[in-house]
Write a protein that holds these residues in place. Structure first.
Motif, PDB file in Angstrom:
ATOM      1  N   PHE A 135       0.847  -1.186   0.000  1.00 31.25           N
ATOM      2  CA  PHE A 135       0.000   0.000   0.000  1.00 31.25           C
ATOM      3  C   PHE A 135       0.885   1.239   0.000  1.00 31.25           C
ATOM      4  CE2 PHE A 135       0.962  -0.710   4.427  1.00 31.25           C
ATOM      5  CZ  PHE A 135       1.077   0.551   4.981  1.00 31.25           C
ATOM      6  N   ASN A 136       0.275   2.360  -0.394  1.00 28.35           N
ATOM      7  CA  ASN A 136       0.962   3.650  -0.346  1.00 28.35           C
ATOM      8  C   ASN A 136       0.404   4.430   0.841  1.00 28.35           C
ATOM      9  OD1 ASN A 136       2.022   6.210  -0.661  1.00 28.35           O
ATOM     10  ND2 ASN A 136       1.502   6.409  -2.815  1.00 28.35           N
ATOM     11  N   GLN A 137       1.222   4.662   1.850  1.00 28.00           N
ATOM     12  CA  GLN A 137       0.750   5.328   3.062  1.00 28.00           C
ATOM     13  C   GLN A 137       0.261   6.749   2.775  1.00 28.00           C
ATOM     14  OE1 GLN A 137       3.927   4.570   2.506  1.00 28.00           O
ATOM     15  NE2 GLN A 137       4.986   6.547   2.538  1.00 28.00           N
ATOM     16  N   SER A 138       0.856   7.409   1.778  1.00 30.06           N
ATOM     17  CA  SER A 138       0.431   8.772   1.449  1.00 30.06           C
ATOM     18  C   SER A 138      -0.972   8.781   0.840  1.00 30.06           C
ATOM     19  CB  SER A 138       1.424   9.412   0.471  1.00 30.06           C
ATOM     20  OG  SER A 138       2.696   9.541   1.075  1.00 30.06           O
ATOM     21  N   THR A 139      -1.309   7.749   0.083  1.00 30.19           N
ATOM     22  CA  THR A 139      -2.654   7.650  -0.484  1.00 30.19           C
ATOM     23  C   THR A 139      -3.689   7.461   0.610  1.00 30.19           C
ATOM     24  OG1 THR A 139      -1.843   6.751  -2.578  1.00 30.19           O
ATOM     25  CG2 THR A 139      -4.135   6.309  -2.017  1.00 30.19           C
ATOM     26  N   LEU A 140      -3.407   6.583   1.567  1.00 28.75           N
ATOM     27  CA  LEU A 140      -4.344   6.367   2.666  1.00 28.75           C
ATOM     28  C   LEU A 140      -4.505   7.634   3.502  1.00 28.75           C
ATOM     29  CD1 LEU A 140      -3.374   2.778   3.901  1.00 28.75           C
ATOM     30  CD2 LEU A 140      -5.082   3.460   2.205  1.00 28.75           C
ATOM     31  N   LEU A 141      -3.405   8.326   3.727  1.00 26.08           N
ATOM     32  CA  LEU A 141      -3.454   9.558   4.502  1.00 26.08           C
ATOM     33  C   LEU A 141      -4.250  10.635   3.753  1.00 26.08           C
ATOM     34  CD1 LEU A 141      -2.472  11.082   7.015  1.00 26.08           C
ATOM     35  CD2 LEU A 141      -0.417  11.706   5.732  1.00 26.08           C
ATOM     36  N   ALA A 142      -4.004  10.776   2.460  1.00 26.37           N
ATOM     37  CA  ALA A 142      -4.733  11.767   1.660  1.00 26.37           C
ATOM     38  C   ALA A 142      -6.219  11.452   1.619  1.00 26.37           C
ATOM     39  CB  ALA A 142      -4.160  11.811   0.244  1.00 26.37           C
ATOM     40  N   THR A 143      -6.568  10.180   1.540  1.00 22.31           N
ATOM     41  CA  THR A 143      -7.973   9.775   1.546  1.00 22.31           C
ATOM     42  C   THR A 143      -8.640  10.160   2.853  1.00 22.31           C
ATOM     43  OG1 THR A 143      -7.465   7.910   0.082  1.00 22.31           O
ATOM     44  CG2 THR A 143      -9.545   7.816   1.276  1.00 22.31           C
ATOM     45  N   ALA A 144      -7.942   9.969   3.963  1.00 20.20           N
ATOM     46  CA  ALA A 144      -8.491  10.317   5.268  1.00 20.20           C
ATOM     47  C   ALA A 144      -8.678  11.827   5.409  1.00 20.20           C
ATOM     48  CB  ALA A 144      -7.568   9.795   6.370  1.00 20.20           C
ATOM     49  N   ILE A 145      -7.701  12.608   4.940  1.00 15.91           N
ATOM     50  CA  ILE A 145      -7.820  14.061   5.011  1.00 15.91           C
ATOM     51  C   ILE A 145      -8.969  14.541   4.135  1.00 15.91           C
ATOM     52  CG2 ILE A 145      -6.638  16.251   4.562  1.00 15.91           C
ATOM     53  CD1 ILE A 145      -3.992  14.786   5.082  1.00 15.91           C
ATOM     54  N   ALA A 146      -9.083  13.968   2.943  1.00 19.16           N
ATOM     55  CA  ALA A 146     -10.162  14.350   2.031  1.00 19.16           C
ATOM     56  C   ALA A 146     -11.523  14.049   2.639  1.00 19.16           C
ATOM     57  CB  ALA A 146     -10.000  13.614   0.700  1.00 19.16           C
ATOM     58  N   GLU A 147     -11.630  12.932   3.325  1.00 17.28           N
ATOM     59  CA  GLU A 147     -12.889  12.569   3.968  1.00 17.28           C
ATOM     60  C   GLU A 147     -13.237  13.567   5.071  1.00 17.28           C
ATOM     61  OE1 GLU A 147     -13.422   9.144   6.835  1.00 17.28           O
ATOM     62  OE2 GLU A 147     -14.402   8.295   5.060  1.00 17.28           O
ATOM     63  N   ALA A 148     -12.213  14.044   5.791  1.00 18.83           N
ATOM     64  CA  ALA A 148     -12.446  14.972   6.906  1.00 18.83           C
ATOM     65  C   ALA A 148     -12.718  16.395   6.438  1.00 18.83           C
ATOM     66  CB  ALA A 148     -11.250  14.952   7.852  1.00 18.83           C
ATOM     67  N   THR A 149     -12.189  16.770   5.269  1.00 18.28           N
ATOM     68  CA  THR A 149     -12.310  18.156   4.802  1.00 18.28           C
ATOM     69  C   THR A 149     -13.335  18.335   3.684  1.00 18.28           C
ATOM     70  OG1 THR A 149     -10.506  17.817   3.217  1.00 18.28           O
ATOM     71  CG2 THR A 149      -9.919  18.659   5.411  1.00 18.28           C
ATOM     72  N   GLY A 150     -13.816  17.240   3.123  1.00 18.59           N
ATOM     73  CA  GLY A 150     -14.730  17.348   1.988  1.00 18.59           C
ATOM     74  C   GLY A 150     -14.023  17.590   0.677  1.00 18.59           C
ATOM     75  N   SER A 151     -12.721  17.399   0.642  1.00 14.64           N
ATOM     76  CA  SER A 151     -11.952  17.561  -0.594  1.00 14.64           C
ATOM     77  C   SER A 151     -12.000  16.277  -1.410  1.00 14.64           C
ATOM     78  CB  SER A 151     -10.499  17.923  -0.269  1.00 14.64           C
ATOM     79  OG  SER A 151     -10.416  19.081   0.522  1.00 14.64           O
ATOM     80  N   ARG A 152     -11.370  16.315  -2.574  1.00 14.41           N
ATOM     81  CA  ARG A 152     -11.299  15.143  -3.450  1.00 14.41           C
ATOM     82  C   ARG A 152      -9.866  14.638  -3.502  1.00 14.41           C
ATOM     83  NH1 ARG A 152     -10.513  14.843  -9.205  1.00 14.41           N
ATOM     84  NH2 ARG A 152     -10.590  17.140  -9.256  1.00 14.41           N
ATOM     85  N   CYS A 153      -9.694  13.346  -3.376  1.00  8.09           N
ATOM     86  CA  CYS A 153      -8.372  12.728  -3.477  1.00  8.09           C
ATOM     87  C   CYS A 153      -8.272  11.994  -4.808  1.00  8.09           C
ATOM     88  CB  CYS A 153      -8.159  11.756  -2.316  1.00  8.09           C
ATOM     89  SG  CYS A 153      -6.616  10.818  -2.413  1.00  8.09           S
ATOM     90  N   GLN A 154      -7.191  12.244  -5.535  1.00  5.68           N
ATOM     91  CA  GLN A 154      -6.978  11.591  -6.826  1.00  5.68           C
ATOM     92  C   GLN A 154      -5.595  10.951  -6.840  1.00  5.68           C
ATOM     93  OE1 GLN A 154      -8.117  14.001 -10.142  1.00  5.68           O
ATOM     94  NE2 GLN A 154      -7.444  12.509 -11.673  1.00  5.68           N
ATOM     95  N   PRO A 155      -5.490   9.705  -6.377  1.00  3.94           N
ATOM     96  CA  PRO A 155      -4.176   9.081  -6.213  1.00  3.94           C
ATOM     97  C   PRO A 155      -3.486   8.665  -7.496  1.00  3.94           C
ATOM     98  CG  PRO A 155      -5.919   7.537  -5.644  1.00  3.94           C
ATOM     99  CD  PRO A 155      -6.579   8.855  -5.898  1.00  3.94           C
ATOM    100  N   ASP A 156      -4.209   8.652  -8.616  1.00  2.37           N
ATOM    101  CA  ASP A 156      -3.611   8.154  -9.852  1.00  2.37           C
ATOM    102  C   ASP A 156      -3.166   9.267 -10.792  1.00  2.37           C
ATOM    103  OD1 ASP A 156      -6.168   9.030 -10.368  1.00  2.37           O
ATOM    104  OD2 ASP A 156      -6.661   7.409 -11.767  1.00  2.37           O
ATOM    105  N   LEU A 157      -3.228  10.518 -10.359  1.00  2.00           N
ATOM    106  CA  LEU A 157      -2.887  11.616 -11.253  1.00  2.00           C
ATOM    107  C   LEU A 157      -1.374  11.764 -11.413  1.00  2.00           C
ATOM    108  CD1 LEU A 157      -4.122  13.860 -12.979  1.00  2.00           C
ATOM    109  CD2 LEU A 157      -3.928  15.382 -11.007  1.00  2.00           C
ATOM    110  N   LEU A 158      -0.638  11.576 -10.319  1.00  2.00           N
ATOM    111  CA  LEU A 158       0.821  11.616 -10.361  1.00  2.00           C
ATOM    112  C   LEU A 158       1.360  10.194 -10.359  1.00  2.00           C
ATOM    113  CD1 LEU A 158       1.438  14.407  -7.684  1.00  2.00           C
ATOM    114  CD2 LEU A 158       1.667  14.654 -10.166  1.00  2.00           C
ATOM    115  N   ARG A 159       2.387   9.965 -11.146  1.00  2.00           N
ATOM    116  CA  ARG A 159       2.973   8.620 -11.154  1.00  2.00           C
ATOM    117  C   ARG A 159       4.492   8.724 -11.140  1.00  2.00           C
ATOM    118  NH1 ARG A 159       4.251   6.480 -16.415  1.00  2.00           N
ATOM    119  NH2 ARG A 159       3.882   8.003 -18.051  1.00  2.00           N
TER     120      ARG A 159
END
Length: 240
Positions: A135-159
């Motif tokens: 797993f990518n810890q940054s993706t899980l962290l970004a998903t959690a922040i997005a859930e808390a702030t109402g933002s959108r997380c897009q983990p596949d945009l940067l590679r």
């Protein structure tokens, strides 16, 4: 509309149905209370520079180093320094496969962000490294922040296009060389002309020299993004 909750985050509620502190394991009042008040009081909340994240005597926009050489991003938000208890929690999260820590840590970080970016982009891992870590810890962290702030997380945009040595094994000069041509922006297939929002945040677990984040920030600025912020759990000086 029914709000979908990630199965990974459902595990958090499962693990905490007995309402215990994630550090000392003593009882807490509610399942949303991940740490007891004595443990929460031990989280490092030192003032820091909003440019690079380094600890300062008072909260400041830019420290002396950032005034001389400003970072390419606009603001950096962090939870604290890389020491107890954040150091132990990040180590368990990143290397101990305790991925359920993403939600409480991400929620805590979200509370320190006054104007969340509408789009959150986790720092990508090379596919081989992500396969070995699972797993990518940054993706899980970004998903959690997005859930808390109402933002959108897009983990596949940067590679990440090159499998380089880990950054923590290198000095500052080696880190910069190591990252040359290491990242690409994945173009959307359905709407290739769809622009990125003017405000984007990069999410990582620990910031040291900021070399990786600098490369990614410049990549986004070249695509027309006007403001890039950094969201991270910890800051640690190089060599620590």
């Amino acid at each position: 509309m029914v709000k979908m909750v990630s199965p990974l985050f459902q595990i958090t509620n499962f693990l905490h149905r007995h309402h215990r502190c994630m550090l000392c394991r003593l009882p807490v009042d509610t399942p949303d209370q991940h740490w007891c008040q004595p443990c929460l009081a031990r989280f490092p909340r030192t003032p820091y520079c909003h440019g690079c994240g380094t600890t300062t005597l008072t909260m400041t926009e830019y420290c002396g180093r950032c005034l001389t050489r400003p970072p390419p991003w606009q603001r950096c938000y962090r939870l604290g320094e890389y020491r107890f208890p954040l150091r132990q929690l990040v180590h368990k999260f990143k290397f101990g496969h305790q991925f359920w820590l993403a939600r409480p840590l991400g929620t805590l970080l979200a509370q320190a962000i006054p104007e969340p970016a509408p789009l959150l982009l986790p720092v990508p891992l090379h596919p081989w490294r992500q396969l070995t870590r699972s797993f990518n810890q940054s993706t899980l962290l970004a998903t959690a922040i997005a859930e808390a702030t109402g933002s959108r997380c897009q983990p596949d945009l940067l590679r990440r296009t090159r499998h380089n040595p880990a950054q923590h094994q290198l000095n500052k000069a080696q880190r910069q060389t190591n990252l040359r041509d290491a990242f690409r922006l994945r173009k959307p297939i359905v709407r290739p002309s769809s622009p990125l929002p003017s405000h984007v945040a990069l999410v990582d677990d620990v910031v040291t020299t900021g070399s990786t984040l600098s490369v990614l920030t410049r990549l986004l600025l070249a695509e027309g993004v006007e403001r890039v912020d950094i969201y991270c759990l910890c800051y640690t000086p190089a060599g620590k």
